[in-house]
Enzyme design. Structure first.
Site, PDB file in Angstrom:
ATOM      1  CG  PHE A 123       5.236  -4.530  -0.337  1.00 26.55           C
ATOM      2  CD1 PHE A 123       4.778  -3.950  -2.059  1.00 26.55           C
ATOM      3  CD2 PHE A 123       6.086  -4.682   0.357  1.00 26.55           C
ATOM      4  CE1 PHE A 123       5.945  -5.153  -1.947  1.00 26.55           C
ATOM      5  CE2 PHE A 123       6.789  -6.259  -0.611  1.00 26.55           C
ATOM      6  CZ  PHE A 123       6.234  -5.877  -2.108  1.00 26.55           C
ATOM      7  CG  ASP A 150       7.933   0.032   3.266  1.00 24.72           C
ATOM      8  OD1 ASP A 150       9.181   1.089   2.436  1.00 24.72           O
ATOM      9  OD2 ASP A 150       8.041  -0.488   3.392  1.00 24.72           O
ATOM     10  CE1 TYR A 203      13.256  -4.236  -4.745  1.00 20.92           C
ATOM     11  CE2 TYR A 203      15.409  -5.020  -2.804  1.00 20.92           C
ATOM     12  CZ  TYR A 203      13.852  -5.348  -3.313  1.00 20.92           C
ATOM     13  OH  TYR A 203      13.083  -5.524  -2.805  1.00 20.92           O
ATOM     14  CE  LYS A 204      10.858  -2.050  -4.477  1.00 23.29           C
ATOM     15  NZ  LYS A 204       9.926  -1.671  -2.995  1.00 23.29           N
ATOM     16  NE  ARG A 259       4.756  -0.750 -10.068  1.00 22.29           N
ATOM     17  CZ  ARG A 259       5.055  -1.307  -9.084  1.00 22.29           C
ATOM     18  NH1 ARG A 259       4.954  -0.565  -7.442  1.00 22.29           N
ATOM     19  NH2 ARG A 259       6.293  -2.098  -9.343  1.00 22.29           N
TER      20      ARG A 259
HETATM   21  C1  LIG Z   1       9.779  -3.417  -2.281  1.00 23.55           C
HETATM   22  C2  LIG Z   1       8.884  -2.483  -0.544  1.00 23.55           C
HETATM   23  C3  LIG Z   1       9.407  -3.505   0.183  1.00 23.55           C
HETATM   24  C4  LIG Z   1      10.203  -4.373  -0.028  1.00 23.55           C
HETATM   25  O1  LIG Z   1      10.905  -5.617   1.079  1.00 23.55           O
HETATM   26  P1  LIG Z   1      11.924  -6.834   0.598  1.00 23.55           P
HETATM   27  O2  LIG Z   1      12.808  -7.025   2.390  1.00 23.55           O
HETATM   28  O3  LIG Z   1      14.072  -5.771   0.269  1.00 23.55           O
HETATM   29  O4  LIG Z   1      11.711  -7.817  -0.300  1.00 23.55           O
HETATM   30  C5  LIG Z   1       8.954  -3.840   1.233  1.00 23.55           C
HETATM   31  N1  LIG Z   1       8.315  -2.521   1.409  1.00 23.55           N
HETATM   32  C6  LIG Z   1       7.921  -1.850   0.108  1.00 23.55           C
HETATM   33  C7  LIG Z   1       6.310  -0.573   0.459  1.00 23.55           C
HETATM   34  C8  LIG Z   1       8.223  -2.415  -1.240  1.00 23.55           C
HETATM   35  O5  LIG Z   1       8.117  -1.640  -2.028  1.00 23.55           O
END
Ligand SMILES: *Cc1c(COP(=O)(O)O)cnc(C)c1O
Length: 425
Positions: free
Chosen positions: A127, A206, A231-232, A385
């Site tokens: 990400f 992560d 939040y996922k 997705r």
């Molecule tokens: C969704 C996600 C994030 C989100 O980071 P925020 O700080 O909450 O915006 C970070 N890393 C990965 C791999 C994600 O999928």
């Protein structure tokens, strides 16, 4: 029976041992098929009442007394419940800040500990925010480190060997997403963590696309640090706080760069010299947003009750079904699969690629096209997705979404839409 039939999907739904959980979510729109729980999880029905209780009773009536009646410990209490989902001890996980900020805090601590080592390893599938944060840290440390990104040969996965090839005794830190956000490729956490340790590196996973979607066992894999999003698949609500994990024996050595009072040993002494708190609490910075923090709990309770192994079983049945339908009706129309077929290396979403992916997503979302709105995520350049949330996604929804994907290309329904991108896709 033909797998590409509504009846086949309905039979699976009837036999689903987790089917009762769908009713525990606010998913009342009969014209909506929500396949985006991996971007923003649905609202648990228990959450509004819980928040109302925080507002009316804890804040409205008890006022500041509530800090001693549950608010002060809440980040740790909910962290302990998340720990159960990821194979960690209750005192190894805490809820705080955002995923990005937590990555910053832990990676900073790791680089401080690994003084003298200059290599940071991640991969090109990660990400982007995670990569930006590493770049920012390198800047902060005065450009003494170099970041190496493992490349993917198929655009979807990276083998253990490809990570191993980058490891050496100069490796300070390796950070990867356990489940990769576009392709759902799932790394072999145990082997990679072991290899990183053999070279004296620290490993930070992560878990944003893994927690609540696949079983994770941080302790069994001897993981040093982890972070993740709520939040996922944890359905904590838009922008809800993230969590972080630090293995017990590392907690004393690792330090946060943000020396805030909530991470101080005794914040209410109001001493002027910072002493880090004992244990995981030292990774807090300031006062948590209690309303948002509380909203994380209801779905975490449901996930613990349902059990991550049962959730994994259902997730694989759903993704296997979607992939079988892909081969039967979508591949012949020019769609390509962007997710590993081997279930051992697959998380809980499936990416389907098409050169017209953006306009196909537009047509899926617009309920005037085929009567129901199907909500996926579009991910550049060509990914549709489809997020599979085992607590509420049904086999019938997978079937109906496949019918729409089929018709939108067959009947060229996407041509009515523009390729101009929205601000958030
Ligand atoms: C969704 C996600 C994030 C989100 O980071 P925020 O700080 O909450 O915006 C970070 N890393 C990965 C791999 C994600 O999928």
């Amino acid at each position: 029976m033909d797998i590409f039939s509504a009846k086949y999907a309905q039979e699976f739904d009837e036999r689903d041992p987790l089917k009762l959980y769908r009713k525990k979510f606010e998913l009342n729109d009969a014209d909506l098929i929500y396949l985006d729980g991996n971007s923003l999880g649905a609202l648990p029905k228990a959450t509004p009442d819980r928040i109302k209780q925080v507002i009316d009773k804890e804040w409205g009536y008890r006022l500041i007394r509530s800090w001693n009646e549950g608010w002060y410990d809440r980040s740790q209490k909910i962290g302990a419940k998340i720990a159960q989902l990821i194979g960690a001890q209750p005192d190894e996980v805490i809820v705080a800040d955002s995923t990005s900020v937590n990555l910053f805090k832990l990676a900073y601590g790791a680089l401080k500990l690994q003084k003298g080592r200059s290599k940071i390893i991640s991969d090109q599938l990660n990400f982007p925010s995670d990569i930006y944060l590493l770049q920012g840290l390198i800047d902060l440390f005065g450009q003494k480190h170099k970041l190496e990104l493992a490349k993917s040969s198929d655009g979807m996965s990276i083998s253990n060997e490809e990570i191993e090839a980058l490891l050496d005794d100069d490796t300070a830190l390796v950070t990867l997403s356990h489940v990769v956000f576009k392709s759902a490729y799932m790394y072999d956490m145990k082997t990679i963590t072991e290899r990183v340790h053999e070279h004296g590196g620290l490993m930070l996973w992560d878990l944003s696309h893994a927690v609540g979607a696949v079983p994770v066992n941080l302790n069994a894999c001897n993981v040093d640090m982890a972070i993740g999003c709520t939040y996922k698949y944890l359905n904590g609500g838009p922008g809800s706080l993230a969590f972080l994990y630090v293995r017990k024996d590392l907690q004393e050595k690792l330090n946060s760069p943000i020396w805030g009072w909530f991470g101080e040993d005794n914040p209410f002494e109001f001493g002027l010299d910072y002493r880090p708190a004992q244990g995981i609490r030292k990774f807090l910075a300031g006062t948590p947003p209690v309303l948002s923090l509380t909203a994380i709990e209801p779905a975490v309770d449901m996930l613990n009750e349902a059990g991550m192994n049962n959730i994994r079983e259902k997730s694989l049945s759903l993704t296997n079904y979607l992939i079988a339908l892909f081969y039967e009706v979508l591949q012949p129309l020019g769609y390509r699969l962007g997710t590993p077929t081997d279930p051992a290396y697959r998380g809980s979403h499936v990416s389907i690629k098409h050169q017209e992916a953006y306009r196909i997503c537009k047509a899926l979302i617009d309920k005037n096209v085929l009567g129901k709105s199907v909500i996926p995520d579009f991910r550049e350049p060509d990914n549709i997705r489809l997020g599979i949330t085992p607590l509420y996604t049904t086999f019938s929804e997978i079937f109906e979404a496949t019918v729409q994907l089929q018709r939108i290309v067959k009947e060229k329904l996407y041509t009515h839409f523009s390729t101009a991108r929205d601000e958030v896709t």
